[in-house]
Design a protein around this motif. Structure first.
Motif, mmCIF file in Angstrom:
data_model
loop_
_atom_site.group_PDB
_atom_site.id
_atom_site.type_symbol
_atom_site.label_atom_id
_atom_site.label_comp_id
_atom_site.label_asym_id
_atom_site.label_seq_id
_atom_site.Cartn_x
_atom_site.Cartn_y
_atom_site.Cartn_z
ATOM 1 N N LYS A 154 0.936 -1.286 0.018
ATOM 2 C CA LYS A 154 -0.011 0.000 0.041
ATOM 3 C C LYS A 154 0.858 1.330 -0.021
ATOM 4 C CE LYS A 154 -3.671 -2.281 2.494
ATOM 5 N NZ LYS A 154 -4.758 -2.334 3.596
ATOM 6 N N ALA A 155 1.889 1.379 0.820
ATOM 7 C CA ALA A 155 2.865 2.431 0.794
ATOM 8 C C ALA A 155 3.532 2.573 -0.384
ATOM 9 C CB ALA A 155 3.750 2.275 2.003
ATOM 10 N N LEU A 156 3.974 1.543 -0.917
ATOM 11 C CA LEU A 156 4.800 1.741 -2.194
ATOM 12 C C LEU A 156 3.807 2.252 -3.493
ATOM 13 C CD1 LEU A 156 7.142 -1.397 -1.899
ATOM 14 C CD2 LEU A 156 7.841 1.071 -1.763
ATOM 15 N N LEU A 157 2.727 1.677 -3.324
ATOM 16 C CA LEU A 157 1.753 2.049 -4.495
ATOM 17 C C LEU A 157 1.617 3.618 -4.246
ATOM 18 C CD1 LEU A 157 -0.773 0.209 -6.298
ATOM 19 C CD2 LEU A 157 -1.455 2.631 -5.332
ATOM 20 N N LEU A 158 1.160 4.066 -3.235
ATOM 21 C CA LEU A 158 0.971 5.382 -3.046
ATOM 22 C C LEU A 158 2.328 6.355 -3.245
ATOM 23 C CD1 LEU A 158 -1.498 5.504 0.143
ATOM 24 C CD2 LEU A 158 -1.982 5.614 -2.193
ATOM 25 N N GLU A 159 3.319 6.046 -2.843
ATOM 26 C CA GLU A 159 4.559 6.543 -3.236
ATOM 27 C C GLU A 159 4.759 6.854 -4.600
ATOM 28 O OE1 GLU A 159 7.550 4.806 -1.104
ATOM 29 O OE2 GLU A 159 6.951 5.404 1.016
ATOM 30 N N ALA A 160 4.492 5.590 -5.378
ATOM 31 C CA ALA A 160 4.789 5.790 -6.815
ATOM 32 C C ALA A 160 3.846 6.749 -7.625
ATOM 33 C CB ALA A 160 4.729 4.309 -7.470
ATOM 34 N N LEU A 161 2.747 6.991 -7.049
ATOM 35 C CA LEU A 161 1.563 7.887 -7.708
ATOM 36 C C LEU A 161 2.158 9.339 -7.785
ATOM 37 C CD1 LEU A 161 -1.614 6.819 -5.758
ATOM 38 C CD2 LEU A 161 -0.794 6.296 -8.241
ATOM 39 N N VAL A 162 3.396 9.756 -7.281
ATOM 40 C CA VAL A 162 4.063 10.858 -7.578
ATOM 41 C C VAL A 162 4.278 11.272 -9.047
ATOM 42 C CG1 VAL A 162 4.717 11.123 -5.162
ATOM 43 C CG2 VAL A 162 6.342 10.459 -6.834
ATOM 44 N N SER A 163 4.854 10.387 -9.632
ATOM 45 C CA SER A 163 5.165 10.672 -11.009
ATOM 46 C C SER A 163 5.194 9.503 -11.807
ATOM 47 C CB SER A 163 6.734 11.049 -11.241
ATOM 48 O OG SER A 163 7.802 10.021 -10.804
ATOM 49 N N GLU A 164 5.192 9.512 -13.206
ATOM 50 C CA GLU A 164 5.071 8.653 -14.024
ATOM 51 C C GLU A 164 6.487 7.544 -13.945
ATOM 52 O OE1 GLU A 164 3.799 7.602 -18.715
ATOM 53 O OE2 GLU A 164 3.261 9.407 -17.587
ATOM 54 N N ASP A 165 7.491 8.018 -13.834
ATOM 55 C CA ASP A 165 8.794 7.647 -13.869
ATOM 56 C C ASP A 165 8.687 6.633 -12.495
ATOM 57 O OD1 ASP A 165 9.929 8.616 -16.095
ATOM 58 O OD2 ASP A 165 10.823 10.160 -14.976
ATOM 59 N N ALA A 166 8.298 7.256 -11.347
ATOM 60 C CA ALA A 166 8.157 6.374 -10.169
ATOM 61 C C ALA A 166 7.162 5.247 -10.433
ATOM 62 C CB ALA A 166 7.832 7.221 -9.006
ATOM 63 N N ALA A 167 6.155 5.489 -11.185
ATOM 64 C CA ALA A 167 5.034 4.204 -11.193
ATOM 65 C C ALA A 167 5.615 3.163 -12.214
ATOM 66 C CB ALA A 167 3.740 5.288 -12.038
ATOM 67 N N VAL A 168 6.459 3.568 -13.188
ATOM 68 C CA VAL A 168 6.824 2.392 -14.042
ATOM 69 C C VAL A 168 7.945 1.670 -13.171
ATOM 70 C CG1 VAL A 168 8.611 2.157 -15.942
ATOM 71 C CG2 VAL A 168 6.881 4.094 -16.188
ATOM 72 N N VAL A 169 8.688 2.277 -12.496
ATOM 73 C CA VAL A 169 9.847 1.531 -11.704
ATOM 74 C C VAL A 169 9.025 0.513 -10.636
ATOM 75 C CG1 VAL A 169 11.639 1.625 -9.937
ATOM 76 C CG2 VAL A 169 11.491 3.164 -11.974
ATOM 77 N N GLN A 170 8.145 1.039 -9.976
ATOM 78 C CA GLN A 170 7.220 0.428 -8.943
ATOM 79 C C GLN A 170 6.332 -0.651 -9.458
ATOM 80 O OE1 GLN A 170 8.160 0.599 -5.544
ATOM 81 N NE2 GLN A 170 7.026 -1.420 -5.803
#
Length: 182
Positions: A154-170
């Motif tokens: 849950k925490a990692l998904l919410l943290e990855a919502l900040v940018s598209e690059d972070a979403a791709v990596v996560q």
């Protein structure tokens, strides 16, 4: 006068006759009876020039597909195994992952719909993130030894919502964990 009812065969006998005739018809239609013995070849798996596997008398129309692992989003959306009671299929992504996910996914997207999505290939990184993240959350609850805990997913998904690059990596990290799960 004696009137006799017509003699009927028992139901089991009628079913037996029906099954035998269906089996014989199917064998004749697909030329299955003695197919291996008649051509003198042993029945073994062959690799064809197009890369497919099978013998010369394989059923027509079937394609080779990769088996779906028991931790992938496809597996969870198939209904092959009951979902963990703590996260029902109808639970909204916004309720499960928190209010920050409402901006990206809306209030009505359910976990089942998230795992069923097919627009993640070549599409938005956020779509792949919610699809793989939902499967990772289910695996965290259902699979002993899964690399992430439920709170961590849950925490990692919410943290990855900040940018598209972070979403791709996560999303890639979740996908790797889901694919390698046993």
């Amino acid at each position: 006068m004696d009137s006799q009812a017509p003699l009927r065969p028992p139901l089991a006998f009628a079913c037996f006759i029906f099954l035998c005739s269906s089996f014989c018809a199917a064998n004749g239609m697909y030329d299955r009876v003695g197919a291996a013995a008649s051509d003198g070849e042993s029945r073994r798996m062959r690799l064809h020039t197009d890369g497919s596997r099978g013998d010369a008398h394989a059923w027509p129309g079937y394609l080779y597909t990769r088996a779906v692992g028991r931790c992938t989003p496809q597996f969870w959306s198939s209904g092959a195994e009951p979902w963990p009671n703590i996260v029902p299929q109808e639970a909204a992504v916004a309720k499960v992952f928190g209010s920050r996910s409402v901006e990206r996914y809306g209030p009505r997207l359910t976990l089942l719909e998230a795992t069923m999505r097919t627009d993640d290939a070549g599409g938005s990184a956020f779509v792949k993130l919610v699809k793989q993240g939902s499967a990772a959350l289910l695996n965290a609850y259902a699979r002993r030894g899964f690399p992430f805990d439920s709170w961590e997913v849950k925490a990692l998904l919410l943290e990855a919502l900040v940018s598209e690059d972070a979403a791709v990596v996560q999303a890639e990290r979740f996908e790797q964990a889901n694919e390698s799960c046993v």
